[in-house]
Design a protein around this motif. Structure first.
Motif, PDB file in Angstrom:
ATOM      1  N   GLY A   6      50.276  43.415  74.692  1.00  0.00           N
ATOM      2  CA  GLY A   6      49.431  43.392  75.881  1.00  0.00           C
ATOM      3  C   GLY A   6      49.928  44.265  77.022  1.00  0.00           C
ATOM      4  O   GLY A   6      49.122  44.784  77.804  1.00  0.00           O
ATOM      5  N   ILE A   7      51.242  44.466  77.115  1.00  0.00           N
ATOM      6  CA  ILE A   7      51.813  45.176  78.253  1.00  0.00           C
ATOM      7  C   ILE A   7      51.465  46.659  78.219  1.00  0.00           C
ATOM      8  O   ILE A   7      51.418  47.286  77.158  1.00  0.00           O
ATOM      9  CB  ILE A   7      53.353  44.979  78.293  1.00  0.00           C
ATOM     10  CG1 ILE A   7      53.915  45.437  79.644  1.00  0.00           C
ATOM     11  CG2 ILE A   7      54.032  45.696  77.134  1.00  0.00           C
ATOM     12  CD1 ILE A   7      55.374  45.048  79.838  1.00  0.00           C
ATOM     13  N   ASN A   8      51.201  47.216  79.396  1.00  0.00           N
ATOM     14  CA  ASN A   8      50.898  48.641  79.518  1.00  0.00           C
ATOM     15  C   ASN A   8      52.169  49.440  79.781  1.00  0.00           C
ATOM     16  O   ASN A   8      53.150  48.910  80.319  1.00  0.00           O
ATOM     17  CB  ASN A   8      49.909  48.885  80.658  1.00  0.00           C
ATOM     18  CG  ASN A   8      48.549  48.281  80.392  1.00  0.00           C
ATOM     19  OD1 ASN A   8      48.228  47.931  79.260  1.00  0.00           O
ATOM     20  ND2 ASN A   8      47.741  48.142  81.425  1.00  0.00           N
ATOM     21  N   ARG A   9      52.114  50.707  79.443  1.00  0.00           N
ATOM     22  CA  ARG A   9      53.241  51.597  79.740  1.00  0.00           C
ATOM     23  C   ARG A   9      53.403  51.742  81.249  1.00  0.00           C
ATOM     24  O   ARG A   9      52.420  51.780  81.986  1.00  0.00           O
ATOM     25  CB  ARG A   9      53.005  52.981  79.128  1.00  0.00           C
ATOM     26  CG  ARG A   9      53.132  53.020  77.624  1.00  0.00           C
ATOM     27  CD  ARG A   9      52.659  54.362  77.066  1.00  0.00           C
ATOM     28  NE  ARG A   9      53.341  55.485  77.693  1.00  0.00           N
ATOM     29  CZ  ARG A   9      54.518  55.979  77.287  1.00  0.00           C
ATOM     30  NH1 ARG A   9      55.132  55.441  76.253  1.00  0.00           N
ATOM     31  NH2 ARG A   9      55.064  57.005  77.902  1.00  0.00           N
ATOM     32  N   ILE A  10      54.642  51.836  81.707  1.00  0.00           N
ATOM     33  CA  ILE A  10      54.880  52.027  83.133  1.00  0.00           C
ATOM     34  C   ILE A  10      54.802  53.507  83.518  1.00  0.00           C
ATOM     35  O   ILE A  10      54.679  53.865  84.677  1.00  0.00           O
ATOM     36  CB  ILE A  10      56.246  51.430  83.554  1.00  0.00           C
ATOM     37  CG1 ILE A  10      56.285  51.246  85.074  1.00  0.00           C
ATOM     38  CG2 ILE A  10      57.408  52.305  83.042  1.00  0.00           C
ATOM     39  CD1 ILE A  10      57.468  50.443  85.564  1.00  0.00           C
ATOM     40  N   ASN A  11      54.843  54.387  82.508  1.00  0.00           N
ATOM     41  CA  ASN A  11      54.732  55.822  82.778  1.00  0.00           C
ATOM     42  C   ASN A  11      53.284  56.203  83.089  1.00  0.00           C
ATOM     43  O   ASN A  11      52.366  55.762  82.409  1.00  0.00           O
ATOM     44  CB  ASN A  11      55.183  56.643  81.565  1.00  0.00           C
ATOM     45  CG  ASN A  11      56.562  56.275  81.091  1.00  0.00           C
ATOM     46  OD1 ASN A  11      56.792  55.152  80.641  1.00  0.00           O
ATOM     47  ND2 ASN A  11      57.475  57.205  81.162  1.00  0.00           N
ATOM     48  N   ASN A  12      53.074  57.038  84.088  1.00  0.00           N
ATOM     49  CA  ASN A  12      51.764  57.624  84.317  1.00  0.00           C
ATOM     50  C   ASN A  12      51.507  58.716  83.287  1.00  0.00           C
ATOM     51  O   ASN A  12      52.451  59.371  82.818  1.00  0.00           O
ATOM     52  CB  ASN A  12      51.675  58.219  85.728  1.00  0.00           C
ATOM     53  CG  ASN A  12      51.326  57.179  86.772  1.00  0.00           C
ATOM     54  OD1 ASN A  12      50.397  56.396  86.601  1.00  0.00           O
ATOM     55  ND2 ASN A  12      52.076  57.160  87.866  1.00  0.00           N
ATOM     56  N   ASN A  13      50.258  58.917  82.944  1.00  0.00           N
ATOM     57  CA  ASN A  13      49.896  59.985  82.016  1.00  0.00           C
ATOM     58  C   ASN A  13      49.761  61.288  82.804  1.00  0.00           C
ATOM     59  O   ASN A  13      48.706  61.595  83.358  1.00  0.00           O
ATOM     60  CB  ASN A  13      48.584  59.654  81.310  1.00  0.00           C
ATOM     61  CG  ASN A  13      48.305  60.601  80.155  1.00  0.00           C
ATOM     62  OD1 ASN A  13      48.706  61.766  80.187  1.00  0.00           O
ATOM     63  ND2 ASN A  13      47.603  60.119  79.143  1.00  0.00           N
ATOM     64  N   LEU A  14      50.833  62.052  82.856  1.00  0.00           N
ATOM     65  CA  LEU A  14      50.858  63.260  83.681  1.00  0.00           C
ATOM     66  C   LEU A  14      50.053  64.399  83.082  1.00  0.00           C
ATOM     67  O   LEU A  14      49.727  65.368  83.776  1.00  0.00           O
ATOM     68  CB  LEU A  14      52.309  63.701  83.913  1.00  0.00           C
ATOM     69  CG  LEU A  14      53.197  62.660  84.627  1.00  0.00           C
ATOM     70  CD1 LEU A  14      54.592  63.221  84.844  1.00  0.00           C
ATOM     71  CD2 LEU A  14      52.588  62.260  85.958  1.00  0.00           C
TER      72      LEU A  14
END
Length: 217
Positions: free
Chosen positions: A62-70
Motif C-alpha cells: 500500500g505504501i507509496n514511494r517517497i521519491n518524486n518522479n523527476l
C-alpha cells in the motif's frame, strides 16, 4: 501510533532535500518507514474485518514511494514532503488513500483524472443512474465528512455524447471523481485517530463502490 518520528523525519528531509542527506540518514528512514508499514498492516487488518469486499493490502503493497518522479516533474524536489499509502488497493479501482504530511494529513478516495475509457464508464453510470450518486453525495454525514466532490479541472461544455441539458450535466463535466478530508497533523496524536479513519472509510465506501461498479461493467 503518534507519527511523531515520521513527522520529524519529514521536516528534516525538507530542510535537506537531497540524495546525499537521505543516504546519510538511511537508517532513520528505514526506521520511520518500518514503523509506518507496521501501522498500515494494523489498519489493513482492521478494515478487512469490517468490509467483506476489502482487497487485502499489506503495508508494503500500500505504501507509496517517497521519491518524486523527476522524469515527469523535473522541477519538483527529489523527495516528497509526506508519506502516502492506499488501502483496499485492488488494481484499477477507486482505493482509499491516506497521506501523512508535515503540516496536514489527508483522507481521500475515488478516481483522480482516470483514463478516457474509465472516465466514460463513470459518465455512462451517471447517465443511467446518476440519482444514486447524487443521493450518496448529498447524504448529511457524507457532506459533513467530505463536503462534496474534490474541486478539480472540469469541462466547460458537455462531454461528447451528452447534451448540455442533461439533468446531471455538472457531474458529467468532472474529470476527477474523488473526495477528500484534510486535517492537522496534531490530530494524529489523538487516542481516537484510528477510530476516525475507520469512520471515514465506512462513510466513503458507498461512493467508492458506486465508482467501482461503474468501471467494472
Amino acid at each position: 501510533m503518534s507519527f511523531k518520528n515520521q513527522i520529524e523525519f519529514l521536516k528534516e528531509l525538507q530542510k535537506n532535500n537531497s540524495k546525499e542527506w537521505m543516504d546519510a540518514n538511511r537508517k532513520w528512514y528505514k526506521q520511520v518507514r518500518d514503523e509506518y508499514i507496521e501501522w498500515l498492516n494494523s489498519m489493513n487488518s482492521r478494515l478487512a474485518a469490517i468490509d467483506d469486499e476489502y482487497y487485502d493490502t499489506p503495508g508494503k503493497k500500500g505504501i507509496n514511494r517517497i521519491n518524486n518522479n523527476l522524469m515527469f516533474h523535473p522541477n519538483k524536489p527529489v523527495y516528497k514532503d509526506h508519506f502516502g499509502a492506499g488501502f483496499d488497493k485492488k488494481p484499477k479501482t477507486a482505493d482509499f488513500y491516506f497521506e501523512l504530511g508535515i503540516d496536514r494529513c489527508i483522507f481521500a478516495g475515488g478516481l483522480w483524472r482516470p483514463e478516457p475509457k474509465v472516465l466514460r464508464s463513470v459518465r455512462d453510470a451517471i447517465d443511467y443512474d446518476g440519482e444514486e450518486l447524487v443521493k450518496i453525495l448529498n447524504k448529511k454525514s457524507f457532506k459533513t465528512c467530505f463536503g462534496g466532490l474534490y474541486e478539480d479541472v472540469k469541462l466547460t461544455n458537455a462531454p461528447k455524447g451528452f447534451t448540455k441539458n442533461h439533468k446531471h450535466i455538472e457531474l458529467l463535466k468532472n474529470k476527477t471523481f474523488a473526495v477528500a478530508r484534510e486535517f492537522s497533523t496534531n490530530d494524529t496524536h489523538k487516542s481516537d485517530f484510528d477510530d476516525q479513519l475507520v469512520e471515514y472509510y465506512l462513510e466513503m465506501l458507498p461512493f467508492r463502490r458506486y465508482l467501482n461498479k461503474a468501471i467494472s461493467v
